[in-house]
Design a protein around this motif. Structure first.
Motif, PDB file in Angstrom:
ATOM      1  N   ALA B  33       0.820  -1.218   0.167  1.00  0.00           N
ATOM      2  CA  ALA B  33      -0.021  -0.057  -0.131  1.00  0.00           C
ATOM      3  C   ALA B  33       0.915   1.158   0.169  1.00  0.00           C
ATOM      4  O   ALA B  33       0.292   2.345  -0.332  1.00  0.00           O
ATOM      5  N   GLY B  34       2.226   1.043   0.189  1.00  0.00           N
ATOM      6  CA  GLY B  34       3.087   2.376   0.108  1.00  0.00           C
ATOM      7  C   GLY B  34       3.216   2.996   1.542  1.00  0.00           C
ATOM      8  O   GLY B  34       3.986   4.154   1.461  1.00  0.00           O
ATOM      9  N   VAL B  35       2.788   2.370   2.424  1.00  0.00           N
ATOM     10  CA  VAL B  35       2.609   2.961   3.737  1.00  0.00           C
ATOM     11  C   VAL B  35       4.258   2.884   4.390  1.00  0.00           C
ATOM     12  O   VAL B  35       4.755   3.731   4.944  1.00  0.00           O
ATOM     13  N   ILE B  36       4.762   1.897   4.107  1.00  0.00           N
ATOM     14  CA  ILE B  36       6.173   1.311   4.474  1.00  0.00           C
ATOM     15  C   ILE B  36       7.030   1.517   2.919  1.00  0.00           C
ATOM     16  O   ILE B  36       6.654   0.919   2.161  1.00  0.00           O
ATOM     17  N   ASN B  37       8.046   2.331   3.128  1.00  0.00           N
ATOM     18  CA  ASN B  37       9.100   2.395   1.911  1.00  0.00           C
ATOM     19  C   ASN B  37       9.465   1.003   1.528  1.00  0.00           C
ATOM     20  O   ASN B  37      10.336   0.441   2.408  1.00  0.00           O
ATOM     21  N   GLY B  38       9.268   0.396   0.351  1.00  0.00           N
ATOM     22  CA  GLY B  38       9.858  -0.778  -0.163  1.00  0.00           C
ATOM     23  C   GLY B  38      11.362  -0.660  -0.587  1.00  0.00           C
ATOM     24  O   GLY B  38      11.687  -1.950  -0.583  1.00  0.00           O
ATOM     25  N   PHE B  39      11.829   0.411  -0.487  1.00  0.00           N
ATOM     26  CA  PHE B  39      13.334   0.340  -0.859  1.00  0.00           C
ATOM     27  C   PHE B  39      14.028   0.323   0.510  1.00  0.00           C
ATOM     28  O   PHE B  39      15.312   0.233   0.424  1.00  0.00           O
ATOM     29  N   ILE B  40      13.324   0.348   1.553  1.00  0.00           N
ATOM     30  CA  ILE B  40      14.053   0.287   2.838  1.00  0.00           C
ATOM     31  C   ILE B  40      13.736  -1.236   3.378  1.00  0.00           C
ATOM     32  O   ILE B  40      14.425  -1.923   3.832  1.00  0.00           O
ATOM     33  N   VAL B  41      12.488  -1.518   3.216  1.00  0.00           N
ATOM     34  CA  VAL B  41      11.965  -2.781   3.696  1.00  0.00           C
ATOM     35  C   VAL B  41      11.569  -3.598   2.661  1.00  0.00           C
ATOM     36  O   VAL B  41      10.291  -3.387   2.180  1.00  0.00           O
ATOM     37  N   PRO B  42      12.089  -4.572   2.238  1.00  0.00           N
ATOM     38  CA  PRO B  42      11.506  -5.465   1.148  1.00  0.00           C
ATOM     39  C   PRO B  42      10.134  -6.371   1.627  1.00  0.00           C
ATOM     40  O   PRO B  42      10.260  -6.619   2.964  1.00  0.00           O
ATOM     41  N   ARG B  43       9.532  -6.704   0.687  1.00  0.00           N
ATOM     42  CA  ARG B  43       8.219  -7.344   1.121  1.00  0.00           C
ATOM     43  C   ARG B  43       8.719  -8.781   1.606  1.00  0.00           C
ATOM     44  O   ARG B  43       9.770  -9.467   1.046  1.00  0.00           O
ATOM     45  N   PRO B  44       8.008  -9.388   2.515  1.00  0.00           N
ATOM     46  CA  PRO B  44       8.563 -10.721   2.926  1.00  0.00           C
ATOM     47  C   PRO B  44       8.395 -11.576   2.239  1.00  0.00           C
ATOM     48  O   PRO B  44       9.123 -12.634   2.108  1.00  0.00           O
ATOM     49  N   SER B  45       7.313 -11.617   0.956  1.00  0.00           N
ATOM     50  CA  SER B  45       7.275 -12.591   0.025  1.00  0.00           C
ATOM     51  C   SER B  45       8.735 -12.725  -0.970  1.00  0.00           C
ATOM     52  O   SER B  45       9.446 -13.535  -1.375  1.00  0.00           O
ATOM     53  N   GLN B  46       9.329 -11.339  -0.801  1.00  0.00           N
ATOM     54  CA  GLN B  46      10.559 -11.216  -1.914  1.00  0.00           C
ATOM     55  C   GLN B  46      11.669 -11.791  -1.155  1.00  0.00           C
ATOM     56  O   GLN B  46      12.608 -12.493  -1.737  1.00  0.00           O
ATOM     57  N   ILE B  47      11.761 -11.756   0.134  1.00  0.00           N
ATOM     58  CA  ILE B  47      12.679 -12.176   1.029  1.00  0.00           C
ATOM     59  C   ILE B  47      12.799 -13.635   0.940  1.00  0.00           C
ATOM     60  O   ILE B  47      13.941 -14.333   0.796  1.00  0.00           O
ATOM     61  N   ILE B  48      11.315 -14.371   1.248  1.00  0.00           N
ATOM     62  CA  ILE B  48      11.440 -15.824   1.105  1.00  0.00           C
ATOM     63  C   ILE B  48      11.820 -16.260  -0.345  1.00  0.00           C
ATOM     64  O   ILE B  48      12.598 -17.322  -0.203  1.00  0.00           O
ATOM     65  N   ALA B  49      11.532 -15.494  -1.342  1.00  0.00           N
ATOM     66  CA  ALA B  49      11.912 -15.835  -2.808  1.00  0.00           C
ATOM     67  C   ALA B  49      13.149 -15.703  -2.881  1.00  0.00           C
ATOM     68  O   ALA B  49      13.933 -16.337  -3.624  1.00  0.00           O
ATOM     69  N   ALA B  50      14.165 -14.970  -2.045  1.00  0.00           N
ATOM     70  CA  ALA B  50      15.510 -14.527  -2.137  1.00  0.00           C
ATOM     71  C   ALA B  50      16.344 -15.559  -1.648  1.00  0.00           C
ATOM     72  O   ALA B  50      17.450 -15.995  -1.919  1.00  0.00           O
ATOM     73  N   ILE B  51      15.769 -16.605  -0.533  1.00  0.00           N
ATOM     74  CA  ILE B  51      16.681 -17.335   0.070  1.00  0.00           C
ATOM     75  C   ILE B  51      17.023 -18.575  -0.656  1.00  0.00           C
ATOM     76  O   ILE B  51      18.353 -18.762  -0.928  1.00  0.00           O
ATOM     77  N   PRO B  52      16.089 -19.129  -1.617  1.00  0.00           N
ATOM     78  CA  PRO B  52      16.703 -20.153  -2.621  1.00  0.00           C
ATOM     79  C   PRO B  52      17.663 -19.541  -3.384  1.00  0.00           C
ATOM     80  O   PRO B  52      18.896 -20.362  -3.732  1.00  0.00           O
ATOM     81  N   ARG B  53      17.578 -18.325  -4.030  1.00  0.00           N
ATOM     82  CA  ARG B  53      18.535 -17.760  -4.760  1.00  0.00           C
ATOM     83  C   ARG B  53      19.963 -17.716  -4.053  1.00  0.00           C
ATOM     84  O   ARG B  53      20.935 -17.990  -4.808  1.00  0.00           O
ATOM     85  N   ILE B  54      19.908 -17.044  -2.957  1.00  0.00           N
ATOM     86  CA  ILE B  54      21.210 -17.026  -2.266  1.00  0.00           C
ATOM     87  C   ILE B  54      21.859 -17.968  -1.895  1.00  0.00           C
ATOM     88  O   ILE B  54      23.089 -18.435  -1.939  1.00  0.00           O
ATOM     89  N   ILE B  55      20.856 -19.384  -1.578  1.00  0.00           N
ATOM     90  CA  ILE B  55      21.490 -20.630  -1.387  1.00  0.00           C
ATOM     91  C   ILE B  55      22.390 -21.139  -2.369  1.00  0.00           C
ATOM     92  O   ILE B  55      23.419 -21.674  -2.236  1.00  0.00           O
ATOM     93  N   VAL B  56      21.618 -20.923  -3.821  1.00  0.00           N
ATOM     94  CA  VAL B  56      22.217 -21.557  -4.916  1.00  0.00           C
ATOM     95  C   VAL B  56      23.472 -20.684  -5.401  1.00  0.00           C
ATOM     96  O   VAL B  56      24.860 -21.136  -5.664  1.00  0.00           O
ATOM     97  N   GLU B  57      23.204 -19.176  -5.579  1.00  0.00           N
ATOM     98  CA  GLU B  57      24.231 -18.525  -6.138  1.00  0.00           C
ATOM     99  C   GLU B  57      25.642 -17.881  -5.289  1.00  0.00           C
ATOM    100  O   GLU B  57      26.370 -17.656  -5.637  1.00  0.00           O
ATOM    101  N   GLU B  58      25.199 -18.084  -3.884  1.00  0.00           N
ATOM    102  CA  GLU B  58      26.133 -17.488  -3.084  1.00  0.00           C
ATOM    103  C   GLU B  58      27.137 -18.540  -2.213  1.00  0.00           C
ATOM    104  O   GLU B  58      27.565 -18.143  -1.356  1.00  0.00           O
ATOM    105  N   ASP B  59      26.962 -19.728  -2.543  1.00  0.00           N
ATOM    106  CA  ASP B  59      27.795 -20.954  -2.258  1.00  0.00           C
ATOM    107  C   ASP B  59      27.379 -20.877  -0.662  1.00  0.00           C
ATOM    108  O   ASP B  59      28.307 -20.783   0.259  1.00  0.00           O
ATOM    109  N   VAL B  60      26.098 -21.131  -0.183  1.00  0.00           N
ATOM    110  CA  VAL B  60      25.760 -20.971   1.121  1.00  0.00           C
ATOM    111  C   VAL B  60      26.340 -22.293   1.861  1.00  0.00           C
ATOM    112  O   VAL B  60      27.087 -22.096   3.077  1.00  0.00           O
ATOM    113  N   LEU B  61      26.396 -23.300   1.152  1.00  0.00           N
ATOM    114  CA  LEU B  61      26.696 -24.452   1.884  1.00  0.00           C
ATOM    115  C   LEU B  61      28.256 -24.547   1.970  1.00  0.00           C
ATOM    116  O   LEU B  61      28.696 -24.689   3.238  1.00  0.00           O
ATOM    117  N   ASP B  62      29.338 -23.732   1.103  1.00  0.00           N
ATOM    118  CA  ASP B  62      30.483 -23.730   1.512  1.00  0.00           C
ATOM    119  C   ASP B  62      30.965 -22.745   2.607  1.00  0.00           C
ATOM    120  O   ASP B  62      31.681 -23.100   3.556  1.00  0.00           O
TER     121      ASP B  62
END
Lengths: 262, 255
Positions: B33-62
């Motif tokens: 709704a734009g009440v909270i600035n999305g450039f400061i706090v990302p949406r929880p759905s974006q955060i959840i979607a980012a987790i598989p990406r960082i696990i694969v792309e950022e060598d999280v296991l290593d």
């Protein structure tokens, strides 16, 4: 953890031996330090001589800039302790007083408490900027958890008779908090604040070392970046003395029988 | 009715989790709704979607293995040096009387703030991280080792002596088994302190495993990735503390 010195009564002769041993350990440690400083075994200035460190401490304490930065850090820590402490006490009382709330939310506090708080610093910078606000927020985040856990524990240990007496007098909720809960929880709250102060100091100063242009943490990292080792040792020494001193001072408040006689 | 629900095994924890999910849904709606600035706090759905990406792309296991290896080295040092020093203080009572207060004071000292000094001595390397972890966790291990040995019941020692056990036998058959549960409490505390400081210093000096990951993502201004990585590290820490607590309960059934 074992209370320091909790080894039974000490005879006067043993006390003298303890003092001598302490003095001997200090002398040996200082002599080894001086020998390493003079030997050149380590890179130059990594272990400066004690005289150089002593002079650096003197210079540091004589500079107005040190007191300006000390006051900034102290204000940040005080602000953090005030906000985090109040929030911690309120949450602790709520969780300690209500079994349902405790079972629903206490595990969050219990398990989030020991996580490394400094990793939240990028978020705090985005929320509160690069100024003192993000450092205060780091301090708040650090000290909230131990104070809340301690206050919740203290709340549960309040003598039930005191609570029944309050209810029988039909006191208001605020009077229950101010006249019964808080006085009865003095020791656990002070202990919580003591723990909270320790982690608030760490949280605030680490944030200052990471991104700041003022405060003691900034001075430490500045000394590191220009390889001014005597100044860094001086800053760390002063910081350790202040931290341990304040911690011991608050600890005395929690010990029964230490208050002045009215 | 309310009291009955409060006493059920899964009722209150379910309310806790539900209110967390509700808070996240509210946050999502406020950002949308734009009440909270999305450039400061990302949406929880974006955060959840980012987790598989960082696990694969950022060598999280290593990175996880790197942090685990640092924690392992720190715990080995804590076990050998911490328990060794604790035994020394227990063996020599005068030494204990003289230094126990100092060890307790070290526990309240902000050791991690010495990391610039460790950087100068050990360089920007895993050794610095391990040594900070070790220094931060040393006090509880020493104090709990002393407490464990000193807390051995006198009657057990008397029984041992009545069987004419040698000092070595007395140590192996009575003192060590009696002190072991308390020593483990100290090791658990020490390891928790070490773990907190290891991840913290990784973040601060931008080196190593999971701590560095957060720093890198924050410097790239990858907001969902930063929040996701922080969530991941918090989750790893919580699982670590939970497992350590369970192992301790398993070792100390009467606790």
């Amino acid at each position: 953890m074992a209370a320091a010195g909790n080894v039974g009564a000490i005879a006067p002769t043993a006390q003298r031996h303890v003092l001598w041993l302490r003095a001997a350990i200090i002398v040996v440690v200082l002599a080894v330090w001086e020998a390493v400083a003079a030997s050149g075994l380590l890179f130059r200035d990594v272990v400066p001589s004690l005289a150089v460190i002593g002079k650096a401490i003197g210079r540091l304490l004589a500079t107005p800039d040190f007191y300006r930065n000390l006051s900034i850090t102290a204000a940040e820590i005080a602000g953090a302790l005030l906000i985090g402490g109040l929030a911690g006490v309120v949450v602790g009382i709520a969780i300690g007083a209500n079994r349902f709330l405790a079972r629903a939310y206490e595990s969050f506090i219990y398990y989030l408490g020991p996580t490394p708080k400094i990793i939240f610093f990028p978020i705090m910078i985005m929320w509160f900027g690069v100024g003192p606000g993000s450092k205060v927020a780091m301090g708040v985040l650090s000290c909230f958890f131990p104070i809340a856990v301690s206050a919740a524990g203290g709340m549960r240990e309040i003598d039930k008779v005191l609570i029944r007496v309050g209810r029988s007098f039909r006191v208001t909720a605020w009077q229950m908090v101010s006249k019964i809960y808080l006085p009865a929880m003095r020791a656990p709250i002070v202990n919580g604040i003591r723990l909270g102060l320790g982690v608030a100091i760490i949280g605030t100063l680490l944030a200052e070392t990471k991104l700041s242009n003022r405060g003691l943490g900034y001075l430490i990292i500045q000394a590191y970046s220009v390889f001014d080792m005597p100044r860094m040792y001086a800053l760390l020494t002063v910081l350790f003395v202040l931290s341990i001193g304040v911690n011991a001072l608050i600890g005395r408040l929690a010990t029964p029988g230490r208050r002045g006689v009215d | 009715m309310r009291r009955a629900f409060a006493d059920t095994r899964f009722g209150p924890p379910a309310v806790g989790v539900a209110s967390l999910l509700l808070a996240l849904a509210l946050l999502e709606a406020l950002i949308a709704a734009g009440v909270i600035n999305g450039f400061i706090v990302p949406r929880p759905s974006q955060i959840i979607a980012a987790i598989p990406r960082i696990i694969v792309e950022e060598d999280v296991l290593d990175r996880f293995l790197q942090t685990a290896l640092e924690a392992l080295w720190a715990s080995l040092l804590l076990t050998v040096v911490g328990i060794g020093l604790g035994m020394l203080l227990f063996r020599f009572r005068l030494l204990r009387l003289a230094t126990e207060t100092w060890v307790a004071a070290l526990a309240s000292a902000p050791v991690v703030l010495m990391y610039p000094l460790f950087l100068v001595i050990f360089g920007r390397s895993a050794t610095t991280i391990v040594m900070i972890g070790f220094a931060a966790g040393l006090s509880p291990v020493i104090l709990k080792t002393v407490e464990g040995f000193a807390g051995t019941r006198k009657v057990l020692l008397d029984v041992g002596r009545s069987f004419r056990l040698t000092n070595t036998q007395l140590f192996h058959k009575i003192l060590l088994p009696a002190a072991l549960p308390t020593i483990f409490v100290g090791l658990r505390l020490g390891l928790i302190f070490a773990m907190i400081n290891i991840v913290g210093v990784e973040f601060l000096i931008n080196f190593g495993g999971l701590g560095q990951l957060i720093n890198e993502l924050a410097e790239r201004y990858d907001l969902p990735g930063t929040y996701g990585a922080i969530f991941f590290v918090v989750l790893v820490s919580v699982v670590f503390f939970f497992c350590a607590e369970r192992i301790e309960r398993w070792l100390r059934p009467g606790m």
